[in-house]
Design an enzyme around this catalytic site. Structure first.
Site, short mmCIF file in Angstrom:
data_model
loop_
_atom_site.label_atom_id
_atom_site.label_comp_id
_atom_site.label_asym_id
_atom_site.label_seq_id
_atom_site.Cartn_x
_atom_site.Cartn_y
_atom_site.Cartn_z
CG ASP A 168 -2.00 -1.06 1.18
OD1 ASP A 168 -1.77 -2.12 0.57
OD2 ASP A 168 -3.07 -0.83 1.77
CE LYS A 231 -5.34 2.04 2.42
NZ LYS A 231 -4.22 1.34 3.09
CE LYS A 267 -6.93 -1.25 2.65
NZ LYS A 267 -5.58 -1.80 2.96
#
Length: 331
Positions: A168, A231, A267
């Site tokens: 991430d 995300k 996400k």
């Protein structure tokens, strides 16, 4: 001044990533071309987006459908601890909870991933074993992203070497807000190359992007650069995963697949704490991008406290009464 990568100096797989899929194969040829493309994307109607999520938020689901939604949401959780005080012991406890969220009910699904800092990825990997649960590690000078590219790449490589199979990363919001879109694109390409076989989730930190138009532009940059997921947030900045932001990002992945044939995951992270919050996101997914995204391979919740509420609601459906707060562990 923007430094443009020389594609001939990169490995074949990195060159392939740098070449955006048709019909976008020339939009990154220069700063001006990329800016023209991104600012030519359809503008976001903020009032319309807020009205749309408010309408969808009134949907209610009961009984069997709610049980399915709770189990589906559990299976989509990236169970997260990202604190300076994290220890190997805490990560092991989190991994045990990830494997058996409800020790009293073996039918309860396990979560999708455990998300930790890169130096603890090896601890998570060892604790999770062959459970099928992914190890996600934050990297690229998370959460600020303020470091040299060399440091960011080393951060990614270290996390992957430690056992992370998902990374991430955070984008350079300073570069984005300064209009240096090609810099942001090139950095994501370089990070994707450093990931090797690990999947890449690209954190936009939407709370710092100011407008929904910027959220749409940043989403397209991340997708064109080869991100596997986009995300919303680090969870360290407020606001984080608001429903209007999620709507705009879901529309972006929908439109990207329609144009290129490539499906990108999504996400939301930060501020999703209750079963009601999770259900609203599941409804938003179903109504915006469809059932193809209702799968942990394509949708995740970045969360810590959400899992406990899902477990309490699941227990309520199973037994007919709410359990006390000591029914679940405090992470």
């Amino acid at each position: 001044m923007t430094h443009v990568l020389d594609p001939d100096a990169l490995p074949d797989d990195a060159r392939a990533l740098m070449a955006p899929l048709p019909p976008y194969d020339d939009v990154t040829r220069s700063d001006s071309a990329f800016r023209t493309f991104l600012h030519g994307l359809p503008g976001v109607d903020q009032v319309g987006a807020e009205a749309r999520v408010a309408q969808l938020g009134t949907r209610s689901i009961k009984t069997t459908a709610k049980a399915w939604a709770i189990d589906t949401a559990i299976s989509m959780v990236d169970l997260t601890t990202l604190e300076g005080a994290d220890t190997p012991g805490k990560v092991r406890s989190l991994a045990a909870k990830a494997r058996r969220p409800d020790p009293g009910d073996p039918a309860c699904p396990h979560v999708a991933a455990v998300c930790v800092y890169g130096d603890l990825a090896g601890v998570a990997r060892e604790a999770l074993g062959d459970s099928g649960i992914h190890v996600a590690a934050v990297a690229t000078a998370f959460p600020s992203g303020r470091a040299s590219r060399a440091v960011k790449i080393a951060d990614v490589q270290d996390a992957v070497a430690n056992g992370a199979d998902e990374i991430d990363m955070v984008i350079d919001r300073g570069a984005f807000l300064s209009g240096r879109y090609l810099d942001v694109f090139e950095e994501i390409v370089a990070v994707k190359e450093a990931c090797g076989p690990a999947h890449l989730k690209v954190i936009l930190e939407t709370g710092e992007l100011v407008t929904l138009d910027n959220v749409r532009r940043a989403s397209w940059i991340a997708m064109l650069a080869g991100g596997d997921f986009i995300k919303t947030s680090t969870g360290k900045v407020s606001p984080a995963a608001t429903l209007p932001v999620s709507l705009v990002m879901l529309e972006a992945v929908r439109d990207f697949r329609a144009a290129t044939g490539r499906q990108i995951g999504f996400k939301p992270a930060g501020g999703i704490r209750t079963t009601k919050d999770a259900v609203k996101h599941l409804v938003l997914i179903n109504e915006t991008v469809g059932a193809d995204w209702l799968d942990p391979d394509w949708f995740r919740f970045g969360a810590s406290s959400l899992l406990n509420d899902l477990l309490l609601q699941r227990q309520k459906l199973r037994t007919g009464h709410y359990s006390g707060p000591d029914y679940v562990t405090v992470d």
